[in-house]
Design a protein around this motif. Structure first.
Motif, PDB file in Angstrom:
ATOM      1  N   THR A 161     -19.517  31.366   9.155  1.00  0.00           N
ATOM      2  CA  THR A 161     -20.552  30.420   9.597  1.00  0.00           C
ATOM      3  C   THR A 161     -21.920  31.078   9.452  1.00  0.00           C
ATOM      4  N   ILE A 162     -22.933  30.273   9.140  1.00  0.00           N
ATOM      5  CA  ILE A 162     -24.310  30.776   9.034  1.00  0.00           C
ATOM      6  C   ILE A 162     -25.227  29.831   9.801  1.00  0.00           C
ATOM      7  N   PRO A 163     -26.425  30.288  10.181  1.00  0.00           N
ATOM      8  CA  PRO A 163     -27.343  29.405  10.914  1.00  0.00           C
ATOM      9  C   PRO A 163     -27.775  28.213  10.053  1.00  0.00           C
ATOM     10  N   MET A 164     -27.943  27.057  10.713  1.00  0.00           N
ATOM     11  CA  MET A 164     -28.490  25.882  10.031  1.00  0.00           C
ATOM     12  C   MET A 164     -29.956  25.748  10.410  1.00  0.00           C
ATOM     13  N   VAL A 165     -30.808  25.793   9.422  1.00  0.00           N
ATOM     14  CA  VAL A 165     -32.250  25.714   9.672  1.00  0.00           C
ATOM     15  C   VAL A 165     -32.743  24.323   9.265  1.00  0.00           C
ATOM     16  N   LYS A 166     -33.459  23.693  10.215  1.00  0.00           N
ATOM     17  CA  LYS A 166     -34.025  22.364   9.948  1.00  0.00           C
ATOM     18  C   LYS A 166     -35.464  22.369  10.452  1.00  0.00           C
ATOM     19  N   ASP A 167     -36.388  22.002   9.585  1.00  0.00           N
ATOM     20  CA  ASP A 167     -37.814  22.033   9.924  1.00  0.00           C
ATOM     21  C   ASP A 167     -38.245  23.423  10.391  1.00  0.00           C
ATOM     22  N   GLY A 168     -37.669  24.446   9.760  1.00  0.00           N
ATOM     23  CA  GLY A 168     -38.065  25.828  10.062  1.00  0.00           C
ATOM     24  C   GLY A 168     -37.483  26.393  11.347  1.00  0.00           C
ATOM     25  N   ALA A 181     -22.384  20.849   8.604  1.00  0.00           N
ATOM     26  CA  ALA A 181     -23.392  21.382   9.528  1.00  0.00           C
ATOM     27  C   ALA A 181     -23.074  20.890  10.938  1.00  0.00           C
ATOM     28  N   HIS A 182     -23.083  21.814  11.883  1.00  0.00           N
ATOM     29  CA  HIS A 182     -22.817  21.472  13.282  1.00  0.00           C
ATOM     30  C   HIS A 182     -24.117  21.634  14.059  1.00  0.00           C
ATOM     31  N   VAL A 183     -24.637  20.509  14.526  1.00  0.00           N
ATOM     32  CA  VAL A 183     -25.904  20.526  15.274  1.00  0.00           C
ATOM     33  C   VAL A 183     -25.580  20.413  16.759  1.00  0.00           C
ATOM     34  N   PHE A 184     -26.197  21.296  17.561  1.00  0.00           N
ATOM     35  CA  PHE A 184     -25.849  21.369  18.985  1.00  0.00           C
ATOM     36  C   PHE A 184     -26.950  20.778  19.852  1.00  0.00           C
ATOM     37  N   ASP A 185     -26.505  20.171  20.988  1.00  0.00           N
ATOM     38  CA  ASP A 185     -27.496  19.751  21.986  1.00  0.00           C
ATOM     39  C   ASP A 185     -27.546  20.819  23.077  1.00  0.00           C
ATOM     40  N   ASP A 186     -28.311  20.534  24.147  1.00  0.00           N
ATOM     41  CA  ASP A 186     -28.496  21.532  25.201  1.00  0.00           C
ATOM     42  C   ASP A 186     -27.222  21.802  25.995  1.00  0.00           C
ATOM     43  N   ASN A 187     -26.224  20.930  25.893  1.00  0.00           N
ATOM     44  CA  ASN A 187     -24.967  21.120  26.618  1.00  0.00           C
ATOM     45  C   ASN A 187     -23.870  21.723  25.741  1.00  0.00           C
ATOM     46  N   GLY A 188     -24.256  22.127  24.521  1.00  0.00           N
ATOM     47  CA  GLY A 188     -23.280  22.756  23.635  1.00  0.00           C
ATOM     48  C   GLY A 188     -22.449  21.780  22.840  1.00  0.00           C
ATOM     49  N   ILE A 194     -24.800  16.222   7.593  1.00  0.00           N
ATOM     50  CA  ILE A 194     -24.897  16.715   6.213  1.00  0.00           C
ATOM     51  C   ILE A 194     -25.803  17.941   6.226  1.00  0.00           C
ATOM     52  N   ILE A 195     -25.474  18.932   5.407  1.00  0.00           N
ATOM     53  CA  ILE A 195     -26.274  20.163   5.366  1.00  0.00           C
ATOM     54  C   ILE A 195     -27.679  19.828   4.858  1.00  0.00           C
ATOM     55  N   PRO A 196     -28.727  20.205   5.625  1.00  0.00           N
ATOM     56  CA  PRO A 196     -30.095  19.901   5.193  1.00  0.00           C
ATOM     57  C   PRO A 196     -30.477  20.675   3.930  1.00  0.00           C
ATOM     58  N   GLU A 197     -31.392  20.113   3.191  1.00  0.00           N
ATOM     59  CA  GLU A 197     -31.802  20.666   1.899  1.00  0.00           C
ATOM     60  C   GLU A 197     -32.291  22.106   2.026  1.00  0.00           C
ATOM     61  N   GLU A 198     -33.048  22.394   3.111  1.00  0.00           N
ATOM     62  CA  GLU A 198     -33.644  23.736   3.219  1.00  0.00           C
ATOM     63  C   GLU A 198     -32.604  24.834   3.506  1.00  0.00           C
ATOM     64  N   MET A 200     -29.575  24.743   1.829  1.00  0.00           N
ATOM     65  CA  MET A 200     -28.644  24.724   0.697  1.00  0.00           C
ATOM     66  C   MET A 200     -28.612  26.044  -0.081  1.00  0.00           C
ATOM     67  N   GLU A 201     -29.776  26.667  -0.242  1.00  0.00           N
ATOM     68  CA  GLU A 201     -29.828  27.925  -0.992  1.00  0.00           C
ATOM     69  C   GLU A 201     -28.998  29.006  -0.295  1.00  0.00           C
ATOM     70  N   ALA A 202     -29.150  29.062   1.040  1.00  0.00           N
ATOM     71  CA  ALA A 202     -28.386  30.043   1.827  1.00  0.00           C
ATOM     72  C   ALA A 202     -26.896  29.730   1.762  1.00  0.00           C
ATOM     73  N   VAL A 203     -26.553  28.424   1.809  1.00  0.00           N
ATOM     74  CA  VAL A 203     -25.144  28.025   1.750  1.00  0.00           C
ATOM     75  C   VAL A 203     -24.520  28.487   0.439  1.00  0.00           C
ATOM     76  N   GLU A 204     -25.215  28.258  -0.661  1.00  0.00           N
ATOM     77  CA  GLU A 204     -24.671  28.647  -1.971  1.00  0.00           C
ATOM     78  C   GLU A 204     -24.465  30.161  -2.061  1.00  0.00           C
ATOM     79  N   LYS A 205     -25.446  30.896  -1.567  1.00  0.00           N
ATOM     80  CA  LYS A 205     -25.375  32.368  -1.618  1.00  0.00           C
ATOM     81  C   LYS A 205     -24.187  32.887  -0.791  1.00  0.00           C
ATOM     82  N   TYR A 206     -24.103  32.418   0.466  1.00  0.00           N
ATOM     83  CA  TYR A 206     -23.081  32.969   1.362  1.00  0.00           C
ATOM     84  C   TYR A 206     -21.695  32.388   1.097  1.00  0.00           C
TER      85      TYR A 206
END
Length: 685
Positions: A161-168, A181-188, A194-198, A200-206
């Motif tokens: 697993t790797i971090p998902m970055v959205k809007d930086g 992509a697993h997006v979490f709220d404050d309660n876990g 869908i994996i955000p575009e920003e 994708m480069e990290a996803v391909e590499k890892y």
């Protein structure tokens, strides 16, 4: 009905102190419904840190057991302390775990505790995984930490697993096998996106790094990978499972334990891919042989931890190594040969006990009030084999234990015995030579916690003092002296007169000879002279025992009426005192072999420090199987090593270790000896 062997996972959580092991364990048990509130280390309300001392200090002091169920799989988590003083607890966990998750602080990256945890798990032959914690922190750098893990621990390290970055900003994590992509709220709680575009480069590499590792586990997959064919989801999961078991894959997860982020995904992978107890096929025995694990065979269990609880009594934590263990089972302790009855069997969640009727092969539980069973014991139904014991590091940090008051004195022995049963890294000795109760631990924190536990559990208060060195004394010159005891006060008197030639002796104690001619000292007084010398040798000029003394009784005189045994004992004592004045006695100190294992880069520092401790370096060797480490062989006096465990730890940031064994005695340098003699005379003035 007990959980089947194939649905049990036993995991040890390891890592540097403060990296978040307990927070991860708490998140896991909360997400799986084992507790209805998420505890926090800072608030002192976590399930695994329940001991009053752990709550007070804010970190784990002992390995605690949690069990949880996720997707029909039972996960036994053993949360271990990261503090170096409590390494014995990690050793216990590793003996019964089937895999290890090493938690890494996403901000700090690889720390000493990370390296040590890897070494412990590697030595135990356990499959490993990493959990990069606190990845949501602005200062955390997943890529930097992952690259460092890859460089330090090898090419088998790869992300699942790797971090998902959205809007930086880190908003969740990406599962590289599922490509979701697993997006979490404050309660876990999480939603799948869908994996955000920003990202994708990290996803391909890892993902490429992961697929390369997956392909390396199987020739057919390797062909697929090189020919550019897609490895299927199921093929990847099976390959990761096999890769973890054989050490070909060391998966890396990321998350934020206190927010429950990434824990859900890791729980999924634990159930899918982590090994069960039977994956290793055999269990090691004490005689070095292997025994095949048979879930349907004879019940056999191994006791890996003991807790002295003032309310429950002795608690024995065990793993079912073979067969199925049921309550009321009569078993044989293969260490003592005695029988024990497993009247009640429990599974543990921190301090909470839940009684069960049976536990299957591979499961972990607790049984209370076993009379003669201790840590490292094997209990079987019939056979007489013993499982390989846990090996503990030797404790060299020694202090004299002093009762705080007279009422504590009587209770020390009983309470220390219980603490020694619980913690096999502690050592206790009532030293006859120095008249001190000596206790040895891994460091100052270890002994401070021991004192606190003795106070909390048994109401015994103790203080610690510097241990005395068991010096000895020896004469260096031959001297002829005379001892005369004459007492006359009306009636029968006392008369004893001896001439003795003293010299350094070859034997450890007193070598007594007689060369009297002409009966100047009657034979019946020879034993009294010898006894007088032996009694006097208990103390030399500085109050330490005299050793290596040769004494030849060659002349003297007696009185027909006034001479008796006491008179000649006294005369011998007077002669001994004159010998001390004339025969140039010296102090001897215990010295021994000191073997220090340190990283190559720190050898110079260690040798410089040894010079200050009057140590002599005898040689160096590279450490077998431990790259970039050297063992320094030295001779060193025990008196200079009282604080060495603390000093070496500070000097090497915890990477160094040592072994020490007293091998003999050597002369104390004159300036140091003079100070010891002066202090003794002042104290006895």
């Amino acid at each position: 009905m007990a959980v089947e062997t194939k649905k049990i996972r036993n995991i040890a959580l390891l890592g540097h102190g403060g990296c978040g092991k307990t927070s991860l364990a708490e998140s896991m048990i909360y997400l799986t419904g084992g507790t209805d509130r998420l505890g926090k280390v800072a608030d002192g309300n976590t399930v695994s840190d329940f001991d009053p001392e752990e709550t007070k200090r804010g970190f784990s002091l002992s390995a605690s057991l949690l069990n949880m169920t996720w997707k029909d799989v039972k996960i036994n988590v053993i949360d271990t302390p990261g503090y170096l003083d409590f390494v014995g607890e990690a050793a216990q966990a590793l003996r019964v775990a089937d895999s290890a998750v090493i938690v890494v602080d996403g901000k700090a990256g690889i720390e000493v505790g990370t390296e040590l945890a890897w070494g412990y798990a590697e030595a135990a032959g356990l499959p490993r995984a990493f959990f990069i914690n606190k990845f949501d922190d602005n200062e955390a750098r997943f890529a930097r930490v992952l690259d460092a893990l890859h460089v330090t621990f090898g090419k088998h390290v790869c992300p699942l697993t790797i971090p998902m970055v959205k809007d930086g900003v880190v908003k969740g994590c990406i599962d590289l096998i599922d490509q979701t992509a697993h997006v979490f709220d404050d309660n876990g709680r999480h939603s799948v996106e869908i994996i955000p575009e920003e990202s994708m480069e990290a996803v391909e590499k890892y993902r490429d790094m992961l697929m390369e590792a997956v392909a390396s586990t199987d020739e057919d997959l390797m062909m697929k990978y090189f020919e550019g064919e897609e490895i299927t989801h199921m093929e990847a999961i099976n390959a990761v499972h096999e890769g973890i078991i054989h050490g070909d894959i060391v998966p890396v997860f990321c998350g934020a334990a206190t927010k429950l982020w990434g824990v859900w995904t890791m729980l999924d992978k634990i159930t899918e891919s982590f090994p069960r107890h039977t994956a290793k096929k055999n269990e090691l025995l004490a005689d070095g042989a292997d025994m095949e694990i048979n879930p349907d065979g004879e019940p056999a269990l191994f006791v890996f931890k003991t807790v002295a609880d003032p309310f429950v009594g002795k608690m024995s934590f065990f793993k079912v190594m073979n067969g199925t263990v049921k309550r009321d089972l009569l078993v044989r302790n293969n260490t003592t040969g005695d029988s024990e009855k497993l009247a009640h069997i429990y599974v543990m969640n921190g301090k909470k006990q839940t009684e069960v009727d049976e536990l299957c092969c591979g499961d972990i539980g607790m049984v209370a009030k076993l009379v003669g069973t201790n840590t490292n014991d094997t209990l079987t139904w019939n056979s007489e084999f013993r499982y390989a014991p846990i090996t503990y590091p030797t404790s060299y940090y020694t202090k004299a234990m002093v009762p705080a008051s007279a009422k504590d004195e009587g209770k020390i022995s009983q309470s220390i015995v219980k603490m020694l049963e619980e913690d096999l890294t502690l050592k206790y000795e009532n030293n006859a030579e120095t008249k001190q109760m000596l206790v040895s631990g891994m460091g100052d924190m270890h002994l401070a916690v021991l004192a606190a536990k003795m106070k909390n559990r048994f109401g015994v208060s103790v203080n610690f003092d510097t241990p005395k060195v068991a010096y000895r004394e020896k004469i260096t010159k031959r001297v002829d002296v005379e001892g005369k005891h004459k007492k006359q006060n009306g009636g029968s008197g006392q008369y004893g007169h001896v001439k003795i030639r003293f010299a350094p002796g070859e034997e450890e104690g007193l070598t007594f000879t007689v060369s009297v001619v002409g009966g100047t000292v009657p034979k019946n007084f020879y034993p009294a002279v010898e006894k007088g010398l032996q009694d006097a040798m208990v103390k030399g000029i500085a109050g330490f025992p005299m050793v290596g003394l040769a004494a030849d009784l060659y002349d003297g005189s007696y009185h027909d009426v006034d001479s008796d045994e006491i008179s000649f004992k006294t005369a011998a004592s007077i002669a001994y005192k004159k010998c001390l004045e004339q025969a140039a006695p010296v102090l001897l100190e215990p010295v021994g072999n000191l073997d220090i294992t340190v990283p190559d880069s720190l050898v110079g520092d260690v040798m410089g420090d040894l010079n200050k401790r009057r140590g002599a370096v005898m040689g160096m060797d590279p450490v077998e199987g431990k790259k970039s480490y050297t063992v320094v062989h030295a001779l060193a006096p025990k008196a200079e090593l009282t604080e060495y465990p603390i000093a070496l730890r500070a000097m090497t940031q915890g990477r160094g270790s040592f072994e020490y064994e007293v091998t003999g005695y050597d002369t104390v340098p004159g300036n140091i000896a003079a100070k010891i003699v002066e202090d003794y005379k002042k104290a006895n003035a």
